[in-house]
Design a protein around this motif. Structure first.
Motif, PDB file in Angstrom:
ATOM      1  N   ASP A 135       0.809  -1.222   0.000  1.00 41.90           N
ATOM      2  CA  ASP A 135       0.000   0.000   0.000  1.00 41.90           C
ATOM      3  C   ASP A 135       0.838   1.265   0.000  1.00 41.90           C
ATOM      4  O   ASP A 135       0.329   2.346  -0.302  1.00 41.90           O
ATOM      5  CB  ASP A 135      -0.950   0.006   1.206  1.00 41.90           C
ATOM      6  N   VAL A 136       2.135   1.153   0.329  1.00 38.08           N
ATOM      7  CA  VAL A 136       2.957   2.362   0.468  1.00 38.08           C
ATOM      8  C   VAL A 136       4.179   2.386  -0.448  1.00 38.08           C
ATOM      9  O   VAL A 136       4.797   3.439  -0.609  1.00 38.08           O
ATOM     10  CB  VAL A 136       3.419   2.527   1.933  1.00 38.08           C
ATOM     11  N   ILE A 137       4.532   1.267  -1.036  1.00 42.00           N
ATOM     12  CA  ILE A 137       5.761   1.235  -1.832  1.00 42.00           C
ATOM     13  C   ILE A 137       5.532   1.779  -3.246  1.00 42.00           C
ATOM     14  O   ILE A 137       6.463   2.243  -3.899  1.00 42.00           O
ATOM     15  CB  ILE A 137       6.334  -0.195  -1.880  1.00 42.00           C
ATOM     16  N   PHE A 138       4.288   1.764  -3.698  1.00 42.23           N
ATOM     17  CA  PHE A 138       3.963   2.293  -5.029  1.00 42.23           C
ATOM     18  C   PHE A 138       3.387   3.697  -4.906  1.00 42.23           C
ATOM     19  O   PHE A 138       2.802   4.047  -3.874  1.00 42.23           O
ATOM     20  CB  PHE A 138       2.937   1.394  -5.733  1.00 42.23           C
ATOM     21  N   PRO A 139       3.498   4.514  -5.954  1.00 40.26           N
ATOM     22  CA  PRO A 139       2.851   5.834  -5.920  1.00 40.26           C
ATOM     23  C   PRO A 139       1.341   5.685  -5.825  1.00 40.26           C
ATOM     24  O   PRO A 139       0.763   4.697  -6.285  1.00 40.26           O
ATOM     25  CB  PRO A 139       3.285   6.478  -7.244  1.00 40.26           C
ATOM     26  N   LEU A 140       0.705   6.677  -5.228  1.00 41.29           N
ATOM     27  CA  LEU A 140      -0.743   6.595  -5.016  1.00 41.29           C
ATOM     28  C   LEU A 140      -1.520   6.590  -6.323  1.00 41.29           C
ATOM     29  O   LEU A 140      -2.678   6.180  -6.352  1.00 41.29           O
ATOM     30  CB  LEU A 140      -1.193   7.780  -4.153  1.00 41.29           C
ATOM     31  N   SER A 141      -0.891   7.015  -7.398  1.00 44.54           N
ATOM     32  CA  SER A 141      -1.584   7.049  -8.688  1.00 44.54           C
ATOM     33  C   SER A 141      -1.715   5.673  -9.314  1.00 44.54           C
ATOM     34  O   SER A 141      -2.471   5.506 -10.266  1.00 44.54           O
ATOM     35  CB  SER A 141      -0.828   7.976  -9.646  1.00 44.54           C
ATOM     36  N   LEU A 142      -0.991   4.682  -8.821  1.00 37.56           N
ATOM     37  CA  LEU A 142      -1.051   3.328  -9.387  1.00 37.56           C
ATOM     38  C   LEU A 142      -2.210   2.565  -8.755  1.00 37.56           C
ATOM     39  O   LEU A 142      -2.291   2.429  -7.537  1.00 37.56           O
ATOM     40  CB  LEU A 142       0.270   2.592  -9.135  1.00 37.56           C
ATOM     41  N   ASP A 143      -3.116   2.040  -9.602  1.00 38.76           N
ATOM     42  CA  ASP A 143      -4.330   1.387  -9.108  1.00 38.76           C
ATOM     43  C   ASP A 143      -4.244  -0.130  -9.065  1.00 38.76           C
ATOM     44  O   ASP A 143      -4.977  -0.775  -8.315  1.00 38.76           O
ATOM     45  CB  ASP A 143      -5.531   1.777  -9.986  1.00 38.76           C
ATOM     46  N   LYS A 144      -3.397  -0.722  -9.908  1.00 40.90           N
ATOM     47  CA  LYS A 144      -3.340  -2.186  -9.959  1.00 40.90           C
ATOM     48  C   LYS A 144      -1.962  -2.612 -10.411  1.00 40.90           C
ATOM     49  O   LYS A 144      -1.298  -1.919 -11.190  1.00 40.90           O
ATOM     50  CB  LYS A 144      -4.398  -2.743 -10.934  1.00 40.90           C
ATOM     51  N   VAL A 145      -1.522  -3.770  -9.923  1.00 42.78           N
ATOM     52  CA  VAL A 145      -0.219  -4.287 -10.313  1.00 42.78           C
ATOM     53  C   VAL A 145      -0.263  -5.815 -10.223  1.00 42.78           C
ATOM     54  O   VAL A 145      -1.004  -6.382  -9.408  1.00 42.78           O
ATOM     55  CB  VAL A 145       0.901  -3.705  -9.413  1.00 42.78           C
ATOM     56  N   ILE A 146       0.521  -6.471 -11.075  1.00 43.12           N
ATOM     57  CA  ILE A 146       0.648  -7.936 -11.058  1.00 43.12           C
ATOM     58  C   ILE A 146       2.049  -8.268 -10.571  1.00 43.12           C
ATOM     59  O   ILE A 146       3.034  -7.750 -11.112  1.00 43.12           O
ATOM     60  CB  ILE A 146       0.429  -8.549 -12.450  1.00 43.12           C
ATOM     61  N   PHE A 147       2.138  -9.131  -9.562  1.00 40.83           N
ATOM     62  CA  PHE A 147       3.457  -9.621  -9.157  1.00 40.83           C
ATOM     63  C   PHE A 147       3.772 -10.884  -9.950  1.00 40.83           C
ATOM     64  O   PHE A 147       2.964 -11.816 -10.017  1.00 40.83           O
ATOM     65  CB  PHE A 147       3.519  -9.941  -7.668  1.00 40.83           C
ATOM     66  N   VAL A 148       4.986 -10.919 -10.526  1.00 37.85           N
ATOM     67  CA  VAL A 148       5.455 -12.091 -11.269  1.00 37.85           C
ATOM     68  C   VAL A 148       6.838 -12.449 -10.728  1.00 37.85           C
ATOM     69  O   VAL A 148       7.750 -11.604 -10.713  1.00 37.85           O
ATOM     70  CB  VAL A 148       5.534 -11.812 -12.782  1.00 37.85           C
ATOM     71  N   ASP A 149       7.003 -13.674 -10.277  1.00 36.37           N
ATOM     72  CA  ASP A 149       8.291 -14.129  -9.766  1.00 36.37           C
ATOM     73  C   ASP A 149       9.374 -13.997 -10.830  1.00 36.37           C
ATOM     74  O   ASP A 149       9.111 -14.181 -12.033  1.00 36.37           O
ATOM     75  CB  ASP A 149       8.199 -15.594  -9.325  1.00 36.37           C
ATOM     76  N   ALA A 150      10.593 -13.721 -10.403  1.00 37.66           N
ATOM     77  CA  ALA A 150      11.691 -13.551 -11.350  1.00 37.66           C
ATOM     78  C   ALA A 150      11.958 -14.821 -12.139  1.00 37.66           C
ATOM     79  O   ALA A 150      12.344 -14.763 -13.317  1.00 37.66           O
ATOM     80  CB  ALA A 150      12.946 -13.118 -10.597  1.00 37.66           C
ATOM     81  N   ASP A 151      11.757 -15.990 -11.537  1.00 40.34           N
ATOM     82  CA  ASP A 151      12.074 -17.254 -12.218  1.00 40.34           C
ATOM     83  C   ASP A 151      10.870 -17.826 -12.946  1.00 40.34           C
ATOM     84  O   ASP A 151      10.796 -19.031 -13.173  1.00 40.34           O
ATOM     85  CB  ASP A 151      12.625 -18.266 -11.208  1.00 40.34           C
ATOM     86  N   GLN A 152       9.955 -16.967 -13.329  1.00 42.92           N
ATOM     87  CA  GLN A 152       8.748 -17.413 -14.022  1.00 42.92           C
ATOM     88  C   GLN A 152       8.847 -17.100 -15.514  1.00 42.92           C
ATOM     89  O   GLN A 152       9.463 -16.105 -15.921  1.00 42.92           O
ATOM     90  CB  GLN A 152       7.530 -16.706 -13.424  1.00 42.92           C
ATOM     91  N   VAL A 153       8.239 -17.959 -16.332  1.00 41.17           N
ATOM     92  CA  VAL A 153       8.171 -17.744 -17.778  1.00 41.17           C
ATOM     93  C   VAL A 153       6.702 -17.609 -18.164  1.00 41.17           C
ATOM     94  O   VAL A 153       5.878 -18.458 -17.820  1.00 41.17           O
ATOM     95  CB  VAL A 153       8.816 -18.912 -18.557  1.00 41.17           C
ATOM     96  N   VAL A 154       6.385 -16.493 -18.856  1.00 42.60           N
ATOM     97  CA  VAL A 154       5.000 -16.185 -19.213  1.00 42.60           C
ATOM     98  C   VAL A 154       4.732 -16.681 -20.632  1.00 42.60           C
ATOM     99  O   VAL A 154       5.529 -16.439 -21.544  1.00 42.60           O
ATOM    100  CB  VAL A 154       4.744 -14.676 -19.085  1.00 42.60           C
ATOM    101  N   ARG A 155       3.601 -17.351 -20.810  1.00 45.24           N
ATOM    102  CA  ARG A 155       3.224 -17.889 -22.135  1.00 45.24           C
ATOM    103  C   ARG A 155       1.945 -17.262 -22.676  1.00 45.24           C
ATOM    104  O   ARG A 155       1.500 -17.646 -23.759  1.00 45.24           O
ATOM    105  CB  ARG A 155       3.035 -19.402 -22.032  1.00 45.24           C
ATOM    106  N   ALA A 156       1.329 -16.348 -21.935  1.00 43.37           N
ATOM    107  CA  ALA A 156       0.057 -15.757 -22.367  1.00 43.37           C
ATOM    108  C   ALA A 156       0.138 -14.243 -22.197  1.00 43.37           C
ATOM    109  O   ALA A 156       1.102 -13.705 -21.657  1.00 43.37           O
ATOM    110  CB  ALA A 156      -1.098 -16.340 -21.563  1.00 43.37           C
TER     111      ALA A 156
END
Length: 1011
Positions: free
Chosen positions: A791-812
């Protein structure tokens, strides 16, 4: 007998008191109560005893206490609860004295305590109860100011002691226009007449008058103290002068100023002071010179007393005692101040100066006044330090065989008790080494290790670094990265894997700026022949912290604040936590302005001024040193808004997209413009954030992705994750990385990679709050950053974020996940797969505590999750998670997988939306039949095989070798390094096993504990 009535009723008459007495004792008395009254009226002894008792109470300073209790000389309120608490506090003191043999069956306990610690008088303004600390001010800066009132000060002394050293100095701030002020001045004179060989008095007149009589009195007083303070009758003359001034000018006397002057001359003659010289001295001193001296006194008092500078006060070697209008302050109280202050702090400083050898100073200038002035200044400066209330009896330690004794040239004596195998002892030893190097104090270091150890408690090597002038004494062209303050480690183990960390002040944000090698995985035997590793760290920014509160209410959690300059008011922002009303912002030295953020926060609240009365729209904050600052803010709701809740608006429903965009578009644009302006060079600004003018063919709503990596291995995985995200979406992408743990090499590559592949990024950071239980292992700290400060590490203007692990591979396309309706929940996770039956024995959430706690809810994996930041802030989910964490984290057996266990444990209060299973596939927990549908593949650790991640990545993810090759080729091209082409060739599991030793050297700290 007199009873004060607050209700406005008249005081009771004597006959009413007698009637009440008769009614009270009539039923119990054997003789008529009237006879008792007649007997009391005839015997005057009772009245004498009552008067003696009243006088005794007055001398003790207890006359204004309605009713109090004296327990072994300590003053308490007389209620039952206070009595019990006092006895509980006093018994351990007696037990301690008995234990050390200082009290036995023949000891008079009261006499012993009073003789050691007793004083003859009690004054709550002087003897505090421990809850309110005495107020101290430093007089040193005033002494350095040649225009200060201290330079014109003439002191009064007890008779025949003018030439003696006076370690105690009372400065009396006197308001001549008040009876209280004149009483203080006369009590000060009587104090000296009673005799004090250790103290002197200086008088500062509060310039609250402009009339001629008052100016005349000040002129006579100053002439007397400056010219005749050594005379025998000076104190008697000044006492009579005060009495004469009160009779003539503070009553309705008809005497004129001329008659007053004539009476002054008569008093001078009576006290053997040269009245003729008064004529010339009084005419020589002009009114303008006198007003100039009064202005100096006003500036001095305003500097040290602030808004109380117009009140009567006593400053005793820096200790400030302001006298309220209703208080009584006698000469006995000055004796009390002298006794306490000399005993507790001035005595030790005075002893040092008595033994001091003065060098390079003219012996003629070493007068008693000079040394008294120095003691006053030094003791006032030292008193302003924050001092611990704890004490230790080092003299009882018998350390003949376990102590290191060092004899130094300095008058400073240091006693230290150290457990040499404890982390705190390790730090303290380094500090003592620095003190010995620069100050040469005498030391006695007593070693106090534990008698038995199960395991070695020290797991690190520690050095303490203090900057010195030698570190910055080079030429302007010298490289401070090489010549600045440094720590050097020699004879380190070659075959052990080490991690380099800095232990810095809580208000510092420090990052590595030069580091060729992986500081998380240091193996010296792999560094070549030199076997030397170097790293340079830089103080990047300071942390501005504070606490925000609303009078008679809980902290205004969720209150949004912005910080900036006059020309750019919104450079950083944050919100107030429920935990202690805590807030934090990243700043650099300068002048800043704190405001409530536009929107609901500024609609409901106003900031209060420092005086606690007036309100304001902004608060100025000055950062003028490297210690940071803690700011206490008070807010108040606007009129008509008292019953509205800050987090009520939109808490149960999501705002429309158009409303969101409208409210936050200016915030986003301004934040993009302001990002990176705080601290650092222009080069660093580019590194901290990049906003590309164009992202090629990318279009649509941007996707915000958050990740964290530490060490070169996981930074390698992170590049592959970035490429896999970009290759599967046509929408603009912005990555958010926690800056604390990224290597300098990765931060050099990142802006060029962003330009090459067309994405935005920003580096964010948050300092761990001091009040929150901190993890000690680096990997667990990283896990905590994934969930505790969303709740405090991002600027207040940011409404949504996705966390993705560094060792992950995205296929979609992650845009599909970003747009998914998560039903108003603040968090969305993927549940663990259950179709790999070989792992049933490792599914701990299906049994025991977790099964009972979850009550049918799924246990989710933390490698991929969505955070609706707007909902997260509106529902104060961050505060809830921190409270749960604080409760559980102190048990070392709980939260073994912190970033995963915490949200799963708290999902009854912070609800989680369960994502479709295909959004996260992991070979360890999911069957191969569902792999073709997988939209992301996570390289989670297999507790059965413990296969290294690099080996598993090549085998599990078919596109991983190509993505890895592309990322490594780009990095090598940017950094000008050669790349091992053989490593990029895909190999079979059998051939990989032959090279297992090669890959195992790449330390994988996260996989050791990851599910």
């Amino acid at each position: 007998m007199k009873v004060n009535s607050e209700s406005g009723e008249e005081d009771p008459e004597r006959h009413q008191v007698e009637a009440a007495f008769i009614d009270a004792v009539l039923s119990k008395s054997q003789s008529p109560p009237q006879d008792v009254l007649l007997k009391l009226d005839k015997q005057k002894d009772f009245e004498d005893v009552a008067q003696e008792s009243s006088m005794f109470v007055f001398k003790l300073g207890l006359s204004k206490s309605k009713c109090c209790l004296l327990l072994n000389g300590l003053v308490y309120n007389s209620d039952e609860e206070t009595l019990l608490n006092a006895m509980n506090d006093e018994l351990p003191r007696i037990q301690e004295q008995v234990y050390y043999g200082n009290i036995d069956s023949r000891t008079d306990v009261l006499e012993k305590f009073l003789s050691e610690h007793g004083v003859r008088r009690y004054n709550p303004l002087i003897i505090t109860d421990g809850k309110v600390k005495p107020r101290f001010v430093s007089l040193s800066k005033s002494a350095l100011d040649q225009e200060s009132a201290l330079h014109d000060m003439s002191y009064l002394h007890s008779p025949q002691t003018v030439d003696e050293l006076k370690p105690v100095t009372h400065l009396l701030a006197v308001d001549l226009t008040s009876t209280k002020g004149m009483n203080l001045l006369r009590e000060g004179i009587r104090y000296l007449k009673d005799g004090s060989t250790m103290a002197r008095i200086g008088v500062l007149f509060v310039p609250s008058f402009t009339d001629s009589p008052s100016l005349l009195f000040v002129k006579i007083f100053q002439v007397t103290t400056s010219s005749y303070s050594h005379k025998k009758g000076v104190l008697k003359f000044l006492d009579q002068l005060c009495s004469l001034y009160e009779n003539v000018f503070m009553t309705n006397s008809t005497d004129s100023v001329k008659e007053f002057i004539e009476k002054v001359f008569d008093l001078a003659d009576v006290n053997e002071l040269p009245s003729k010289l008064y004529h010339s001295l009084l005419t020589e001193t002009s009114v303008n010179d006198l007003k100039l001296q009064l202005n100096k006194a006003a500036l001095f008092l305003h500097k040290h007393l602030g808004h109380e500078s117009s009140l009567n006060a006593v400053i005793t070697n820096g200790r400030v005692t302001v006298l309220p209008a209703e208080s009584t302050f006698l000469s006995h109280d000055l004796h009390l101040l002298e006794t306490l202050e000399f005993k507790h702090r001035i005595k030790y400083i005075s002893e040092i100066f008595q033994d001091l050898k003065w060098e390079h100073i003219d012996p003629d200038s070493l007068t008693s006044k000079f040394i008294s002035d120095v003691i006053m200044l030094v003791s006032s400066s030292m008193a302003t330090r924050d001092r611990s209330t704890e004490g230790a009896r080092f003299e009882i330690l018998q350390a003949s065989y376990s102590a290191v004794v060092l004899t130094g040239e300095s008058p400073i004596q240091i006693d230290a008790v150290i457990d040499p195998l404890s982390p705190s002892g390790q730090k303290l030893a380094s500090v003592l080494q620095i003190l010995w190097k620069y100050f040469q104090p005498s030391m006695r270091i007593v070693l106090n290790p534990l008698s038995s150890l199960v395991h070695l408690p020290l797991k690190n090597y520690y050095r303490y670094v203090v900057p010195s002038m030698d570190d910055f004494s080079g030429s302007e062209s010298s490289d401070y990265a090489l010549n600045g303050p440094k720590a050097f480690f020699a004879n380190m183990p070659l075959s052990k894997t080490l991690t380099m960390n800095l232990d810095v002040p809580e208000t510092w944000l420090v990052e590595p700026v030069i580091a060729i090698h992986d500081l998380d995985n240091i193996l010296l035997e792999n560094l070549g022949e030199t076997r030397t590793l170097q790293a340079v760290f830089e103080l990047e920014a300071l942390v501005l912290t504070g606490h925000c509160f609303e009078t008679d209410h809980d902290p205004p959690r969720g209150l949004q604040m912005i910080l900036g300059t006059k020309t750019a008011p919104h450079l950083v922002d944050t919100l107030v936590m429920a935990n202690l009303g805590y807030w934090q912002m990243k700043v650099s030295p300068g002048i800043w302005y704190l405001l409530l953020a536009p929107g609901r926060s500024s609609e409901l609240y106003l900031l209060k001024e420092d005086d606690g009365v007036n309100t304001t729209l902004s608060k100025r904050i000055i950062i003028n040193d490297l210690r940071g600052k803690v700011v206490h803010l008070e807010v108040v709701k606007k009129k008509g808004k008292e019953h509205e809740k800050l987090l009520a608006a939109g808490a149960d429903e999501q705002p429309s997209e158009s409303k969101k965009d409208g409210e936050s578009s200016w915030n986003k644009n301004l934040f993009k413009w302001a990002s990176g302006l705080i601290g650092g060079s222009p080069h660093k600004k580019k590194i901290d954030s990049t906003v590309l003018e164009s992202q090629g063919d990318r279009h649509g709503k941007p996707i915000d992705i958050f990740s964290v990596a530490s060490g070169h291995l996981y930074e390698r995985f992170l590049k592959i994750m970035i490429l896999s995200v970009l290759k599967n979406t046509h929408r603009p992408v912005k990555f958010w990385f926690i800056k604390n743990y990224l290597s300098p090499k990765f931060k050099d590559v990142l802006p060029l990679m962003a330009r090459e592949y067309g994405f935005d990024y920003e580096l964010i950071t948050y300092k761990w709050p001091t009040w929150l239980h901190k993890q000690t292992e680096k990997q667990r700290i990283i896990w905590a950053y994934k969930i505790l400060f969303l709740d405090v590490i991002f600027p207040l203007s940011l409404d949504k974020v996705i966390f993705v692990d560094a060792d992950q591979v995205v296929r979609a396309d992650l845009g599909e996940l970003y747009d998914m309706d998560i039903k108003g929940r603040p968090l969305a996770y993927t549940p663990f797969c259950d179709n790999n039956k070989d792992m049933d024995g490792y599914r701990f959430w299906r049994q025991g505590f977790w099964k009972e706690h979850l009550r049918g809810k799924p246990y989710h994996i933390s490698a991929l999750y969505v955070v609706d930041l707007a909902k997260f802030r509106q529902t104060a989910a961050g505060d809830t998670l921190r409270v749960v964490y604080e409760t559980l984290s102190k048990d070392p057996n709980s939260l073994s997988n912190l970033d995963q266990d915490l949200p799963n444990y708290a999902q009854h209060t912070v609800p989680i939306f369960s994502l479709p299973q295909e959004w996260l596939w992991c070979e360890s927990w999911c069957g191969n039949s569902t792999k073709p549908k997988a939209k992301t593949i996570d390289l989670c650790n297999n507790p059965m095989t413990k296969e290294p991640k690099l080996q598993g990545a090549r085998r599990i993810v078919s596109e991983w070798p190509d993505l890895d090759l592309e990322a490594r080729q780009f990095t090598a091209k940017i950094l000008g390094e050669e790349m091992d082409e053989v490593e990029s060739i895909p190999e079979s599991p059998q051939s990989e096993n032959l090279k297992n030793d090669k890959f195992s050297t790449e330390i994988d700290m996260e996989s050791k504990a990851e599910l």
